[in-house]
Enzyme design. Sequence first.
Site, PDB file in Angstrom:
ATOM      1  N   SER A 135       9.402   6.728   3.424  1.00 25.79           N
ATOM      2  CA  SER A 135       9.583   6.356   4.828  1.00 25.79           C
ATOM      3  C   SER A 135      10.827   6.988   5.439  1.00 25.79           C
ATOM      4  O   SER A 135      11.857   7.132   4.768  1.00 25.79           O
ATOM      5  CB  SER A 135       9.715   4.830   4.917  1.00 25.79           C
ATOM      6  OG  SER A 135      10.202   4.449   6.164  1.00 25.79           O
ATOM      7  N   GLU A 137      12.647   5.427   7.251  1.00 28.08           N
ATOM      8  CA  GLU A 137      13.681   4.381   7.165  1.00 28.08           C
ATOM      9  C   GLU A 137      14.713   4.714   6.083  1.00 28.08           C
ATOM     10  O   GLU A 137      15.836   4.219   6.124  1.00 28.08           O
ATOM     11  CB  GLU A 137      13.031   3.036   6.834  1.00 28.08           C
ATOM     12  CG  GLU A 137      12.443   2.313   8.014  1.00 28.08           C
ATOM     13  CD  GLU A 137      13.499   1.774   8.981  1.00 28.08           C
ATOM     14  OE1 GLU A 137      14.435   1.101   8.538  1.00 28.08           O
ATOM     15  OE2 GLU A 137      13.369   2.048  10.177  1.00 28.08           O
ATOM     16  N   TYR A 158      14.167  -3.253   2.679  1.00 24.55           N
ATOM     17  CA  TYR A 158      12.956  -2.419   2.608  1.00 24.55           C
ATOM     18  C   TYR A 158      13.336  -0.959   2.345  1.00 24.55           C
ATOM     19  O   TYR A 158      12.782  -0.303   1.455  1.00 24.55           O
ATOM     20  CB  TYR A 158      12.183  -2.545   3.928  1.00 24.55           C
ATOM     21  CG  TYR A 158      11.111  -1.489   4.131  1.00 24.55           C
ATOM     22  CD1 TYR A 158       9.863  -1.618   3.519  1.00 24.55           C
ATOM     23  CD2 TYR A 158      11.344  -0.366   4.932  1.00 24.55           C
ATOM     24  CE1 TYR A 158       8.881  -0.653   3.706  1.00 24.55           C
ATOM     25  CE2 TYR A 158      10.370   0.603   5.124  1.00 24.55           C
ATOM     26  CZ  TYR A 158       9.136   0.454   4.505  1.00 24.55           C
ATOM     27  OH  TYR A 158       8.161   1.411   4.685  1.00 24.55           O
TER      28      TYR A 158
HETATM   29  P1  NAP Z   1       0.583  -1.921   6.175  1.00 19.80           P
HETATM   30  O1  NAP Z   1      -0.425  -1.863   7.268  1.00 19.80           O
HETATM   31  O2  NAP Z   1       1.614  -2.981   6.170  1.00 19.80           O
HETATM   32  O3  NAP Z   1      -0.247  -1.979   4.792  1.00 19.80           O
HETATM   33  C1  NAP Z   1       0.391  -2.273   3.581  1.00 19.80           C
HETATM   34  C2  NAP Z   1      -0.669  -2.427   2.516  1.00 19.80           C
HETATM   35  O4  NAP Z   1      -0.023  -2.825   1.291  1.00 19.80           O
HETATM   36  C3  NAP Z   1      -1.714  -3.519   2.809  1.00 19.80           C
HETATM   37  O5  NAP Z   1      -2.951  -3.109   2.282  1.00 19.80           O
HETATM   38  C4  NAP Z   1      -1.183  -4.710   2.025  1.00 19.80           C
HETATM   39  O6  NAP Z   1      -2.174  -5.658   1.682  1.00 19.80           O
HETATM   40  C5  NAP Z   1      -0.696  -3.984   0.785  1.00 19.80           C
HETATM   41  N1  NAP Z   1       0.219  -4.775  -0.022  1.00 19.80           N
HETATM   42  C6  NAP Z   1       1.280  -5.508   0.368  1.00 19.80           C
HETATM   43  N2  NAP Z   1       1.872  -6.091  -0.683  1.00 19.80           N
HETATM   44  C7  NAP Z   1       1.149  -5.739  -1.776  1.00 19.80           C
HETATM   45  C8  NAP Z   1       1.224  -6.043  -3.144  1.00 19.80           C
HETATM   46  N3  NAP Z   1       2.160  -6.878  -3.639  1.00 19.80           N
HETATM   47  N4  NAP Z   1       0.326  -5.481  -3.989  1.00 19.80           N
HETATM   48  C9  NAP Z   1      -0.653  -4.681  -3.515  1.00 19.80           C
HETATM   49  N5  NAP Z   1      -0.798  -4.367  -2.219  1.00 19.80           N
HETATM   50  C10 NAP Z   1       0.104  -4.894  -1.359  1.00 19.80           C
HETATM   51  O7  NAP Z   1       1.363  -0.537   6.069  1.00 19.80           O
HETATM   52  P2  NAP Z   1       0.958   0.922   6.629  1.00 19.80           P
HETATM   53  O8  NAP Z   1       1.512   1.067   7.994  1.00 19.80           O
HETATM   54  O9  NAP Z   1      -0.473   1.167   6.363  1.00 19.80           O
HETATM   55  O10 NAP Z   1       1.850   1.844   5.693  1.00 19.80           O
HETATM   56  C11 NAP Z   1       1.352   2.318   4.444  1.00 19.80           C
HETATM   57  C12 NAP Z   1       2.547   2.676   3.539  1.00 19.80           C
HETATM   58  O11 NAP Z   1       3.347   3.664   4.177  1.00 19.80           O
HETATM   59  C13 NAP Z   1       3.496   1.507   3.247  1.00 19.80           C
HETATM   60  O12 NAP Z   1       4.000   1.711   1.946  1.00 19.80           O
HETATM   61  C14 NAP Z   1       4.611   1.680   4.259  1.00 19.80           C
HETATM   62  O13 NAP Z   1       5.805   1.105   3.779  1.00 19.80           O
HETATM   63  C15 NAP Z   1       4.694   3.185   4.334  1.00 19.80           C
HETATM   64  N6  NAP Z   1       5.143   3.767   5.617  1.00 19.80           N
HETATM   65  C16 NAP Z   1       4.551   3.384   6.796  1.00 19.80           C
HETATM   66  C17 NAP Z   1       4.952   3.993   7.977  1.00 19.80           C
HETATM   67  C18 NAP Z   1       4.326   3.618   9.289  1.00 19.80           C
HETATM   68  O14 NAP Z   1       4.927   3.963  10.330  1.00 19.80           O
HETATM   69  N7  NAP Z   1       3.169   3.008   9.311  1.00 19.80           N
HETATM   70  C19 NAP Z   1       5.946   4.994   7.939  1.00 19.80           C
HETATM   71  C20 NAP Z   1       6.493   5.356   6.728  1.00 19.80           C
HETATM   72  C21 NAP Z   1       6.078   4.750   5.556  1.00 19.80           C
HETATM   73  P3  NAP Z   1      -2.578  -6.854   2.680  1.00 19.80           P
HETATM   74  O15 NAP Z   1      -3.536  -6.244   3.683  1.00 19.80           O
HETATM   75  O16 NAP Z   1      -3.205  -7.845   1.783  1.00 19.80           O
HETATM   76  O17 NAP Z   1      -1.312  -7.333   3.342  1.00 19.80           O
HETATM   77  O1  G4F Z   2       7.948  -1.276  14.891  1.00 16.05           O
HETATM   78  P1  G4F Z   2       9.079  -1.598  14.019  1.00 16.05           P
HETATM   79  O2  G4F Z   2       9.093  -2.933  13.379  1.00 16.05           O
HETATM   80  O3  G4F Z   2       9.142  -0.427  12.953  1.00 16.05           O
HETATM   81  P2  G4F Z   2      10.310   0.128  11.989  1.00 16.05           P
HETATM   82  O4  G4F Z   2      11.352  -0.892  11.740  1.00 16.05           O
HETATM   83  O5  G4F Z   2      10.743   1.436  12.543  1.00 16.05           O
HETATM   84  O6  G4F Z   2       9.513   0.328  10.625  1.00 16.05           O
HETATM   85  C1  G4F Z   2       8.222   0.939  10.608  1.00 16.05           C
HETATM   86  O7  G4F Z   2       8.363   2.335  10.479  1.00 16.05           O
HETATM   87  C2  G4F Z   2       8.974   2.747   9.247  1.00 16.05           C
HETATM   88  C3  G4F Z   2       9.071   4.273   9.288  1.00 16.05           C
HETATM   89  O8  G4F Z   2      10.251   4.642   9.925  1.00 16.05           O
HETATM   90  C4  G4F Z   2       8.107   2.280   8.097  1.00 16.05           C
HETATM   91  F1  G4F Z   2       8.641   2.699   6.918  1.00 16.05           F
HETATM   92  C5  G4F Z   2       8.019   0.768   8.113  1.00 16.05           C
HETATM   93  O9  G4F Z   2       7.148   0.351   7.081  1.00 16.05           O
HETATM   94  C6  G4F Z   2       7.429   0.337   9.451  1.00 16.05           C
HETATM   95  O10 G4F Z   2       6.107   0.794   9.520  1.00 16.05           O
HETATM   96  O11 G4F Z   2      10.454  -1.462  14.837  1.00 16.05           O
HETATM   97  C7  G4F Z   2      10.771  -0.294  15.552  1.00 16.05           C
HETATM   98  C8  G4F Z   2      12.011  -0.547  16.399  1.00 16.05           C
HETATM   99  C9  G4F Z   2      13.174  -1.159  15.631  1.00 16.05           C
HETATM  100  O12 G4F Z   2      14.371  -0.495  15.970  1.00 16.05           O
HETATM  101  C10 G4F Z   2      13.240  -2.598  16.095  1.00 16.05           C
HETATM  102  O13 G4F Z   2      14.549  -3.175  16.101  1.00 16.05           O
HETATM  103  O14 G4F Z   2      11.670  -1.509  17.419  1.00 16.05           O
HETATM  104  C11 G4F Z   2      12.735  -2.441  17.528  1.00 16.05           C
HETATM  105  N1  G4F Z   2      12.231  -3.693  18.099  1.00 16.05           N
HETATM  106  C12 G4F Z   2      12.657  -4.249  19.275  1.00 16.05           C
HETATM  107  N2  G4F Z   2      12.033  -5.414  19.483  1.00 16.05           N
HETATM  108  C13 G4F Z   2      11.313  -4.520  17.559  1.00 16.05           C
HETATM  109  C14 G4F Z   2      11.196  -5.616  18.422  1.00 16.05           C
HETATM  110  N3  G4F Z   2      10.578  -4.416  16.423  1.00 16.05           N
HETATM  111  C15 G4F Z   2       9.704  -5.414  16.146  1.00 16.05           C
HETATM  112  N4  G4F Z   2       8.949  -5.323  15.022  1.00 16.05           N
HETATM  113  N5  G4F Z   2       9.566  -6.527  16.948  1.00 16.05           N
HETATM  114  C16 G4F Z   2      10.282  -6.667  18.114  1.00 16.05           C
HETATM  115  O15 G4F Z   2      10.157  -7.654  18.830  1.00 16.05           O
END
Ligand code: NAP
Ligand code: G4F
Length: 350
Positions: A135, A137, A158
């Site tokens: 990520s 992050e 995280y």
């Molecule tokens: P997500 O929608 O939160 O999906 C996470 C998945 O992991 C879900 O299928 C969840 O199952 C499963 N999971 C959670 N805890 C688990 C456990 N203990 N054992 C097995 N499975 C588990 O996340 P996403 O947005 O698809 O992201 C996919 C991956 O990319 C994650 O690792 C995330 O950290 C990483 N990532 C995401 C972003 C982004 O912007 N989306 C960016 C960078 C990296 P349930 O459905 O049962 O909760």
């Molecule tokens: O949408 P967010 O919660 O995503 P964040 O923290 O960037 O993390 C996501 O992207 C990561 C990749 O860079 C992944 F690794 C991670 O698993 C996840 O998918 O928040 C984005 C921004 C933050 O700065 C947060 O402080 O939005 C700001 N924010 C402002 N108000 C809020 C809110 N975020 C959330 N979730 N809820 C609010 O009410």
Amino acid sequence: MRRALIAGITGQDGAYLTEFLLAKGYEVHGLMRRSSLFNTDRLDHVYRDPHETGPALTLHYGDLTDGTALRRTIEKVRPHEVYNLAAQSHVKVSFDIPEYTADVVAVGTLRLLEALRDYDRAGSVRHVRYYQAGSSEMFGAAPAPQSETTPFYPRSPYAVSKVAAHWYAVNYREAYGMFICNGILFNHESPRRGETFVTRKITRAVGRISEGLQGKLYLGNLDARRDWGFAGDYVEAMWLMLQQDAPDDYVVATGESYSVRDFCEAAFAEVGLDWRDHVAFDQRYLRPTEVDHLLGDASKARDRLGWRPRVGFDALVTQMVGHDLDLARQERALQGAGFFIAARGAALAS
Ligand code: NAP
Ligand code: G4F
């Protein structure tokens, strides 16, 4: 036929990757957690009852906290490719449940790598290809733009756990010669995004406010900037990494960043509303340590993988608002027919 095993198949990326791999002719296997309610909403449209047709998609119960089940599933599936997308992926929530987050994200990755190492060693021609979901992050407080050479500076439990997972993956590649790629993906969104991430929280609220179902939208820090892409584009980059001759690590991003305020402005404008009339501040959405600015330099992915994002910021906002407006209209129709619809998760501070 190539077989892929996806951990985290029920999540946003898991669903897009499943569609992508099925379209390429893969046999797809997914690891899913047992839940008291069905948690396969994002997959139901591609799932076929195995009694009726041959299964191209098979689901297995498993959890990254259960190493035995991981080993058993790998032995059973005998995958050519493994995608580790499973995580407690919410940054704010990771401050509330840091030990669990570390157990799933960091140690869970180690468990999966250990299971694969033993599986790979057991046969002469196995050499499974492994994708690790890293990520942006992990860059945290490092100045933008960030690339593969930017040092990590994680700012949440995280992010620290993802850094550990990243280095476990690098170490297993170097120590055991395993084919392991780290994707360092910047934020990617879609209509399938979880509703407590900020983009989806905004687009859900835009739909509900414009249909008269919600009063205000409460948010935290509006100044944070993110490099937001479309999840459907990003799963292609994951697959491309595993098709190369040698394993490597890649940043995947659009190269443009916008603030949360920009996202609000664009999303409310889609329905002809001024965001300033509808958004209010609530400090419980602030994080103890914030990541101010993520902006990715994905030149390496472009040059070596030939990967480029197809969906830009404006199209992403339009797609998400359109989807959530439809949802809100359905909700209003149900309400009109006398059904009570509760606001979901309203009490949760995420
Ligand atoms: P997500 O929608 O939160 O999906 C996470 C998945 O992991 C879900 O299928 C969840 O199952 C499963 N999971 C959670 N805890 C688990 C456990 N203990 N054992 C097995 N499975 C588990 O996340 P996403 O947005 O698809 O992201 C996919 C991956 O990319 C994650 O690792 C995330 O950290 C990483 N990532 C995401 C972003 C982004 O912007 N989306 C960016 C960078 C990296 P349930 O459905 O049962 O909760
Ligand atoms: O949408 P967010 O919660 O995503 P964040 O923290 O960037 O993390 C996501 O992207 C990561 C990749 O860079 C992944 F690794 C991670 O698993 C996840 O998918 O928040 C984005 C921004 C933050 O700065 C947060 O402080 O939005 C700001 N924010 C402002 N108000 C809020 C809110 N975020 C959330 N979730 N809820 C609010 O009410």
